[in-house]
Scaffold this motif. Structure first.
Motif, PDB file in Angstrom:
ATOM      1  N   GLY A   1       6.866  -0.211  -8.856  1.00 44.94           N
ATOM      2  CA  GLY A   1       5.587   0.431  -9.142  1.00 44.94           C
ATOM      3  C   GLY A   1       5.234   1.612  -8.271  1.00 44.94           C
ATOM      4  N   PHE A   2       6.214   2.189  -7.537  1.00 42.68           N
ATOM      5  CA  PHE A   2       5.912   3.368  -6.729  1.00 42.68           C
ATOM      6  C   PHE A   2       5.417   4.489  -7.634  1.00 42.68           C
ATOM      7  CE2 PHE A   2       8.162   1.172  -3.442  1.00 42.68           C
ATOM      8  CZ  PHE A   2       7.642   1.687  -2.262  1.00 42.68           C
ATOM      9  N   GLU A   3       4.360   5.158  -7.191  1.00 47.12           N
ATOM     10  CA  GLU A   3       3.776   6.224  -7.997  1.00 47.12           C
ATOM     11  C   GLU A   3       4.671   7.450  -8.044  1.00 47.12           C
ATOM     12  OE1 GLU A   3      -0.132   7.009  -6.526  1.00 47.12           O
ATOM     13  OE2 GLU A   3      -0.745   4.898  -6.625  1.00 47.12           O
ATOM     14  N   GLN A   4       5.373   7.710  -6.941  1.00 48.90           N
ATOM     15  CA  GLN A   4       6.233   8.885  -6.877  1.00 48.90           C
ATOM     16  C   GLN A   4       7.537   8.529  -6.169  1.00 48.90           C
ATOM     17  OE1 GLN A   4       4.167  12.132  -5.026  1.00 48.90           O
ATOM     18  NE2 GLN A   4       2.430  12.005  -6.415  1.00 48.90           N
ATOM     19  N   VAL A   5       8.628   9.063  -6.705  1.00 47.20           N
ATOM     20  CA  VAL A   5       9.950   8.902  -6.104  1.00 47.20           C
ATOM     21  C   VAL A   5      10.512  10.288  -5.827  1.00 47.20           C
ATOM     22  CG1 VAL A   5      12.306   8.078  -6.421  1.00 47.20           C
ATOM     23  CG2 VAL A   5      10.389   6.705  -7.267  1.00 47.20           C
ATOM     24  N   SER A   6      10.884  10.524  -4.576  1.00 50.45           N
ATOM     25  CA  SER A   6      11.445  11.805  -4.158  1.00 50.45           C
ATOM     26  C   SER A   6      12.895  11.605  -3.727  1.00 50.45           C
ATOM     27  CB  SER A   6      10.625  12.380  -2.994  1.00 50.45           C
ATOM     28  OG  SER A   6      11.154  13.626  -2.568  1.00 50.45           O
ATOM     29  N   VAL A   7      13.683  12.663  -3.831  1.00 47.33           N
ATOM     30  CA  VAL A   7      15.088  12.634  -3.441  1.00 47.33           C
ATOM     31  C   VAL A   7      15.342  13.804  -2.493  1.00 47.33           C
ATOM     32  CG1 VAL A   7      17.458  12.869  -4.251  1.00 47.33           C
ATOM     33  CG2 VAL A   7      15.827  11.525  -5.581  1.00 47.33           C
ATOM     34  N   ASP A   8      15.995  13.526  -1.367  1.00 47.45           N
ATOM     35  CA  ASP A   8      16.330  14.557  -0.388  1.00 47.45           C
ATOM     36  C   ASP A   8      17.803  14.937  -0.521  1.00 47.45           C
ATOM     37  OD1 ASP A   8      13.788  14.381   0.562  1.00 47.45           O
ATOM     38  OD2 ASP A   8      14.300  13.307   2.399  1.00 47.45           O
TER      39      ASP A   8
ATOM     40  N   VAL B   1      22.415   5.048  -5.361  1.00 50.08           N
ATOM     41  CA  VAL B   1      21.191   5.830  -5.480  1.00 50.08           C
ATOM     42  C   VAL B   1      20.443   5.539  -6.783  1.00 50.08           C
ATOM     43  CG1 VAL B   1      20.189   8.138  -5.453  1.00 50.08           C
ATOM     44  CG2 VAL B   1      22.136   7.612  -3.974  1.00 50.08           C
ATOM     45  N   PRO B   2      21.095   5.624  -7.958  1.00 57.30           N
ATOM     46  CA  PRO B   2      20.348   5.308  -9.186  1.00 57.30           C
ATOM     47  C   PRO B   2      19.767   3.899  -9.173  1.00 57.30           C
ATOM     48  CG  PRO B   2      22.457   6.338  -9.701  1.00 57.30           C
ATOM     49  CD  PRO B   2      22.484   6.024  -8.247  1.00 57.30           C
ATOM     50  N   GLN B   3      20.489   2.961  -8.573  1.00 57.70           N
ATOM     51  CA  GLN B   3      20.007   1.588  -8.487  1.00 57.70           C
ATOM     52  C   GLN B   3      18.739   1.520  -7.637  1.00 57.70           C
ATOM     53  OE1 GLN B   3      22.510  -1.199  -6.222  1.00 57.70           O
ATOM     54  NE2 GLN B   3      22.424  -2.586  -7.989  1.00 57.70           N
ATOM     55  N   ALA B   4      18.755   2.197  -6.479  1.00 57.06           N
ATOM     56  CA  ALA B   4      17.592   2.180  -5.592  1.00 57.06           C
ATOM     57  C   ALA B   4      16.388   2.847  -6.265  1.00 57.06           C
ATOM     58  CB  ALA B   4      17.919   2.882  -4.277  1.00 57.06           C
TER      59      ALA B   4
ATOM     60  N   VAL C   1      11.873  16.759  -5.389  1.00 55.69           N
ATOM     61  CA  VAL C   1      13.184  16.970  -4.775  1.00 55.69           C
ATOM     62  C   VAL C   1      13.020  17.912  -3.583  1.00 55.69           C
ATOM     63  CG1 VAL C   1      15.508  17.927  -5.062  1.00 55.69           C
ATOM     64  CG2 VAL C   1      14.468  16.616  -6.928  1.00 55.69           C
ATOM     65  N   SER C   2      13.626  17.553  -2.469  1.00 53.87           N
ATOM     66  CA  SER C   2      13.742  18.459  -1.324  1.00 53.87           C
ATOM     67  C   SER C   2      15.218  18.811  -1.168  1.00 53.87           C
ATOM     68  CB  SER C   2      13.247  17.791  -0.036  1.00 53.87           C
ATOM     69  OG  SER C   2      11.883  17.455  -0.118  1.00 53.87           O
ATOM     70  N   ALA C   3      15.515  20.084  -0.984  1.00 56.60           N
ATOM     71  CA  ALA C   3      16.898  20.520  -0.814  1.00 56.60           C
ATOM     72  C   ALA C   3      16.963  21.511   0.338  1.00 56.60           C
ATOM     73  CB  ALA C   3      17.427  21.162  -2.096  1.00 56.60           C
ATOM     74  N   TYR C   4      17.662  21.133   1.387  1.00 60.15           N
ATOM     75  CA  TYR C   4      17.730  21.939   2.600  1.00 60.15           C
ATOM     76  C   TYR C   4      19.170  22.344   2.886  1.00 60.15           C
ATOM     77  CZ  TYR C   4      12.978  20.370   3.553  1.00 60.15           C
ATOM     78  OH  TYR C   4      11.632  20.123   3.473  1.00 60.15           O
TER      79      TYR C   4
ATOM     80  N   GLY D   1       0.764  -1.233   0.000  1.00 62.05           N
ATOM     81  CA  GLY D   1       0.000   0.000   0.000  1.00 62.05           C
ATOM     82  C   GLY D   1       0.798   1.289   0.000  1.00 62.05           C
ATOM     83  N   PHE D   2       2.134   1.214   0.045  1.00 62.24           N
ATOM     84  CA  PHE D   2       2.943   2.433  -0.015  1.00 62.24           C
ATOM     85  C   PHE D   2       2.940   2.963  -1.443  1.00 62.24           C
ATOM     86  CE2 PHE D   2       4.190   0.674   3.941  1.00 62.24           C
ATOM     87  CZ  PHE D   2       4.684   1.719   4.714  1.00 62.24           C
ATOM     88  N   THR D   3       2.743   4.273  -1.583  1.00 60.42           N
ATOM     89  CA  THR D   3       2.642   4.874  -2.916  1.00 60.42           C
ATOM     90  C   THR D   3       3.826   5.762  -3.266  1.00 60.42           C
ATOM     91  OG1 THR D   3       1.465   6.842  -2.123  1.00 60.42           O
ATOM     92  CG2 THR D   3       0.123   4.903  -2.693  1.00 60.42           C
ATOM     93  N   ARG D   4       4.584   6.158  -2.257  1.00 62.53           N
ATOM     94  CA  ARG D   4       5.610   7.185  -2.458  1.00 62.53           C
ATOM     95  C   ARG D   4       6.827   6.832  -1.615  1.00 62.53           C
ATOM     96  NH1 ARG D   4       6.979  12.148  -0.205  1.00 62.53           N
ATOM     97  NH2 ARG D   4       7.459  13.806  -1.708  1.00 62.53           N
ATOM     98  N   ILE D   5       8.034   7.087  -2.137  1.00 64.27           N
ATOM     99  CA  ILE D   5       9.250   6.825  -1.384  1.00 64.27           C
ATOM    100  C   ILE D   5      10.185   8.005  -1.528  1.00 64.27           C
ATOM    101  CG2 ILE D   5      10.440   5.610  -3.295  1.00 64.27           C
ATOM    102  CD1 ILE D   5      11.485   3.693  -0.988  1.00 64.27           C
ATOM    103  N   SER D   6      10.855   8.346  -0.430  1.00 65.73           N
ATOM    104  CA  SER D   6      11.753   9.497  -0.401  1.00 65.73           C
ATOM    105  C   SER D   6      13.140   9.013   0.005  1.00 65.73           C
ATOM    106  CB  SER D   6      11.238  10.541   0.596  1.00 65.73           C
ATOM    107  OG  SER D   6      12.077  11.662   0.624  1.00 65.73           O
ATOM    108  N   PHE D   7      14.077   9.069  -0.936  1.00 64.59           N
ATOM    109  CA  PHE D   7      15.431   8.574  -0.692  1.00 64.59           C
ATOM    110  C   PHE D   7      16.333   9.690  -0.158  1.00 64.59           C
ATOM    111  CE2 PHE D   7      14.227   5.346  -3.943  1.00 64.59           C
ATOM    112  CZ  PHE D   7      14.465   4.222  -3.169  1.00 64.59           C
ATOM    113  N   GLY D   8      17.056   9.381   0.929  1.00 63.40           N
ATOM    114  CA  GLY D   8      18.015  10.317   1.495  1.00 63.40           C
ATOM    115  C   GLY D   8      19.335  10.257   0.751  1.00 63.40           C
ATOM    116  N   MET D   9      19.407  10.949  -0.361  1.00 64.12           N
ATOM    117  CA  MET D   9      20.627  10.988  -1.174  1.00 64.12           C
ATOM    118  C   MET D   9      21.651  11.948  -0.561  1.00 64.12           C
ATOM    119  SD  MET D   9      20.850  12.045  -5.187  1.00 64.12           S
ATOM    120  CE  MET D   9      22.364  12.565  -5.972  1.00 64.12           C
TER     121      MET D   9
END
Length: 386
Positions: free
Chosen positions: A168-175, A157-160, A203-206, A129-137
């Motif tokens: 099948g994740f609907e959205q992939v985010s990168v931090d 990172v590209p592999q993950a 993308v999140s950039a802090y 049921g997870f639709t979105r994943i956020s990778f800590g790059m």
């Protein structure tokens, strides 16, 4: 989305999100002040093996308070949620659906480190049921990752990301993090170019912040590392906005860019709009109808209280109208849609012409930060809330 601070709304009108805090990490990063623990720091009375059961016990308690109320978003953060087996994360998600009820189009996100996932674990999360994943790059440059105490190989990172797409994740985010001591502008550009090559949805950039009490703060105080000056940090923000915008990722919050409106993080938008959320886990914070509370911090104390049938609440506060108004200015001004002028008091409205003349904000009924204003957002907020 209506802001809670804009006026009275009924409980049913406010969207509900759930944050699940998973307080485990393989290594404690020197800059991090989150409520996280390595295996050696846990002590007795708390284990990763029993954590899902403790979280589910709190979910049941939440249901006693909330009843059946559709959960619009779920966010598993930490720590590193994927330090737990995928089956455990799915168990917690299923408990939320069973006891509270997930909305039909619920957004369900988990944070993950690139080295904490496999094709099989990602497939299980997506199936569950997870639709979105956020990778800590954080960075694509090895020496920058080393300064941050990040242990993953940038090549992972590209592999993950590819595995997440295949699952099948609907959205992939990168931090990402910028402004690390020793990081050059060319290093940051290399990280941005590597990020764009991943074709992420978000993308999140802090900017790196030195938090008191961290190992990183002690290094800065001893002069072992030197933080970049404000001008360099601003230049890196401008570079990020330019590179990401050119790649089709538009800013929608000061530190967040998305492929389109559907790719924006709906869970974080709940926070920025003052909606309701329940925080599950040790140290997690909650907000419901103007009341905030937070849980005991240590996983052992959290588990023990639940086992005894006791409340895990450590403290609480009620946010008054003035506090809600201040928070609305602080949070909604960060958004691309901006802040309703009506949210300001008379003193704040009197400051608007000066901010417009200085090129920091635009708009009449809604105030929107210009690019220059985004660099000085904190100062703008201070001026609007005299």
């Amino acid at each position: 989305m209506q802001s809670y601070a804009e006026g009275p709304v009924t409980e049913g009108d406010r969207p509900l999100g759930v944050y699940v805090h998973v307080p485990f990490c393989s290594v404690r990063c020197g800059y991090c002040d989150f409520n996280t623990y390595t295996a050696d720091e846990l002590g007795e009375g708390a284990t990763r093996a029993t954590y899902a059961s403790s979280a589910i016990a709190e979910v049941r308690r939440a249901a006693e308070t909330l009843g059946r109320r559709p959960v619009e978003t779920v966010f598993f953060g930490g720590g590193t949620p994927t330090q737990l087996p995928a089956d455990d994360l799915v168990r917690v998600l299923r408990a939320l659906d069973e006891h509270l009820g997930l909305a039909r189009d619920a957004e369900v996100t988990t944070e993950a480190n690139p080295d904490s996932v496999t094709p099989a674990s990602l497939a299980r999360l997506r199936e569950g049921g997870f639709t979105r994943i956020s990778f800590g790059m954080q960075s694509a440059v090895p020496h920058v990752l080393a300064t941050l105490d990040r242990t993953h190989d940038p090549a992972r990172v590209p592999q993950a990301v590819r595995w997440a797409r295949e699952a099948g994740f609907e959205q992939v985010s990168v931090d990402l993090i910028y402004g690390t001591p020793g990081e050059s502008v060319d290093d940051w550009r290399a990280t941005l170019d590597a990020t764009v090559a991943l074709e992420p949805d978000h993308v999140s950039a802090y900017a790196l912040i030195v938090e008191d009490g961290t190992a990183f703060a002690r290094k800065v105080r001893r002069g072992e590392v030197v933080m970049p000056d404000d001008d360099e940090t601003a230049d890196k923000y401008l570079l990020a906005d330019a590179v990401l915008s050119d790649a089709g990722l538009g800013w929608y919050e000061l530190s967040n860019w998305a492929r389109d409106a559907d790719a924006r993080c709906r869970h974080n938008l709940l926070y920025w709009h003052g909606a309701d959320w329940w925080g599950v886990g040790p140290g997690a914070h909650s907000h419901l109808a103007g009341r905030r509370w937070w849980n005991v911090k240590h996983p052992a104390a959290y588990a023990q209280r639940l086992e005894r049938g006791e409340s895990v609440e450590a403290g609480s506060e009620v946010v008054d109208a003035a506090g809600r108004r201040l928070e609305q200015v602080m949070l909604e001004l960060r958004l691309r849609e901006g802040l309703p002028l009506a949210a300001l008091d008379a003193a704040g409205r009197a400051e608007v012409p000066d901010l417009v003349d200085r090129g920091l904000v635009l708009g009449d009924e809604r105030l929107v930060l210009t690019l220059e204003g985004r660099l000085l957002a904190d100062a703008v907020v201070r001026q609007l809330t005299p």
